[in-house]
Design a protein around this motif. Sequence first.
Motif: not given
Length: 997
Positions: A216-221, A239-248
């Motif tokens: 799990t990699l969670w790097m939202s905001k 298995e879980v990737l969360d890169l939400s709320q960034n400037e990608l």
Amino acid sequence: MSKTSAAFLFVLILTHACSQLCDGQEQAILLKLKQYWQNPSPISHWIPSSNSSHHCSWPEITCVNNSVTQLHLSDKTIGGTIPSFICDLGNLTYIDLNYNNIGGEFPKVLFNCSKLESLDLSQNYFVGEIPEDIDSLARLGYLNLASNSFSGEIPAAIGGLQELRHLQLTSNQFNGSFPPEIGNLSQLEYLSLAFNDKFLPSKLPSCFKQLKKLKTLWMSKANLIGEIPDMIGDMAALEVLDLSQNELTGKIPDVLFLLMNLEVIYLYSNKLSGKIPQVIKSSNLTMIDLSDNNLTGTIPSEIGKLEHLSGLVLFSNQLSGEIPESIGRISTLRDVRLFSNNLSGTLPSDFGRYSLLEKFEVASNKLTGKLPEHLCNGGKLLGVVAFDNNLTGELPKLLGNCNSLLIVDLRNNGLTGSIPDGLWTSLNLSNLVISDNFFTGELPKKVSDNLSRLVISNNMFFGKIPVEVNQWRNLSVFNASNNFFNGTIPIELTALSSLTILLLDQNQLHGSLPSDIISWRSLNTLNLSENQLSGQIPESLCFLPNLVELELSSNQFSGLIPPKLGLLKLTSLNLSSNHLIGSIPKEFENVEYSNCFLNNSGLCANTADMNLDICYSPKNCYLQNLILISSILVAVFVLSLPLSFFMTRFYWRNHELGSIPECTAFQTLNFTMGSILLGLKDQANKIGEGGSGEVYRVDLTGNNNFVAVKKISNSKKLEEQMEKEFQAEVMTLSRIKHSNIVNLMCCISGENSKLLVYEYMENGSLYQWLNKHQASSAIVLDWPKRFQIAVGAAQGLCYMHHDCSPPIIHRDVKSSNILLDSEFNPKIADFGLAKMLIKQGEATSISVVAGSFGYMAPEYARTRRINEKIDVYSFGVVLLELTTGRRANYGDENRSLAEWAQHYFQGSNSIVDALDQDVKEACHLNQMCNVFKLGIYCTRTLPSTRPCMRTVVQLLLQSAHPPHCQVMNAEKKYETTRLTRNSKDESSSGSSNVESV
């Protein structure tokens, strides 16, 4: 006995004695720990025992071989710091102090816990930097520091924790970069750096590809920029990737779908662009969430080949084209959220046929055709949300057998036919919104017991409103505008005591409006315009305490306007185009109401500003004489009543409280108990009504010497609860003496009623002024007065939280509970729902759920857990009301004021544009902006990130004299956080129309 046996026996005895001694020492350490933390009530059961291992039976303690190895102290209201002697528990491997009130810097005393393997300090009030020697905790496998206020750089030493498998640093204030040493954590399986938007702008670190076991990699905001790098394909265990709320930016790389173990993708709230890639080969992919981006193109048909996909979440993008038919045939599909795109064509007919579909949300697209027939085949469907499309045809018949439904929202389509019978009565249905279609038929006699919102306006329904409507007991919103309903308004409709909005305008209703509508105490909006209603406007309308919008125009109402209608605090009124006569109530003789009485030829006013005849002009002499004669006749009739009636009424007033009323004074009184009792007239002096009683204004001497009296009437059914509330209010208020808290003068108690006598506040409540209820007054609630009110109210709450022993939580802070004296000094009122932070063993006096919609802190609404931070949240909403002029429960069409303000602020919008135009002046802009931002600060989602009331007062006072006047924008944002107790589940919360019910 041999010497060897004797020696062995001696060793056993000595070992047992040492064990007993050690056990006793551990119990003593735990009791010392309890004392250090000032005996928090949840661990009051920690009491000494002659049994040296008795502490191992305490639920917060885990022992191995009668030695303490684990401390489970989550959510125990522990404050202060962590003492050094905690590590005297020499075998301690596990410490959980999550969700407490512990502060200070990182507790380096824990470095002495040499066997520590798991440490959870999340959701507390820690500040400062993580120590450079954090690797002293060499055995740590689990470290959770989420939801604190740690700042600075994440130390490079974090990479020295070689046993670490779980690292969670979510929701802090780190302002450095990502240390490359994190790549050295070869055993790491879970990494969360989310909600740290003060990180320096950085690309996804290339060192992360070394984390071969990371699931799990969670790097939202987390202030990520640039494209998603191809190296992510090297993270084979992900298995879980969360890169939400960034400037990608850029497209989603093809290598992302080569991760054979990938189960969940979260990439919403970024600024990604381009098409969704066609290469999707991961057979284990169960969730695709790419919502809230700028994705374009079509939905790849290859998604239909994902045999284990349970969720397809692509809302709030710019996707176009049709939804692939193959998606409807995925047997594992549970969650479909595609709303707010540009999708067109028909919906796949197989949706729900082969799967246990739970969420189906396709609103705000350009979809055509019918709804799929088999949406609820699996019997698990929670919601059908498809508003703002071009759907046609009839509703699927099978929806009538779908008892799992919570919400159906199909407004603004072209749907036809009748509503399936079973849908009206679906067991769990709470929201049925089908307005702006072409539905027809009659209203049913029975609806779901849980139905609270029924919106069927702008359709072709006909017939009468059934008398069985009195069984729709939980209905709070009933909007049936613009249909073909006829007949009269049934008296049974007045039985719906939960109604807040009733809209029956633009129909063919006739007859009179029921006169006995006093049960509509919750009603705030009533629109019956454009019907054929007749008779007089019932006087009972004047006694609906929450009514703020009244529309009765274009009917055939006649007679006088009830004079007491002017006592209502109306923000919207329209009585035009009727047959009303006489003078309008003096409270409405204001230009603001000049268009509310047009086309009533018999109406007059005492001012020329109302577009009506002047009451004393020759044209109206006959009418005035007629009214005068009628008044004289009524007066004569009243005066001729038998003296016995007067005596009976006098007797009732004096015996209303029972035969032996008792008065308990909390100060020197200048009035008698009799003057209070004689002042309680039926309705004439009634000025309000709360959850536990009615409020009267009593003139003690006839010279405007007023007091406010809350009357709590006993009944067999409510007697016990009312008694508790009464005792709680008296106990609380009698102890409080503060210039910003309403003063309780005395209480009068009898067997039939109980009275609380307060000082009277001449200028009413802040709510009335903010909603322009005092429009006829020459005084305007300008910004200096608003700021004065903010400071005073904050000081009152600060006193309750920090200077009362024990502290007092109000639980229902709102603008209507902030009263204003003649100088507009605020005082906190209505303590019927206040709660003390009592010690364990004392009886709690309040069990009722408190709070008001729009002001209620999200964690309190969810868990009912009480602490000072729920008052801070509510006060933050008041600050937003003061600065924006908006209502607490209406920030925009879909959100409360606090939700709207947080979203507005996060969007880098100008704060100045959000301020109340009526009071915005150049020399107050800086101060108004600061107070707005303080409102944002107080209404943060996570309680631990809100300030205490003492800090709120300090920040307000610092803003009292701004250095200069300037326009301030929202370039610098406060950190917004969210509760992370169930962090991964909540990463998608708030993104579903179904979940918002």
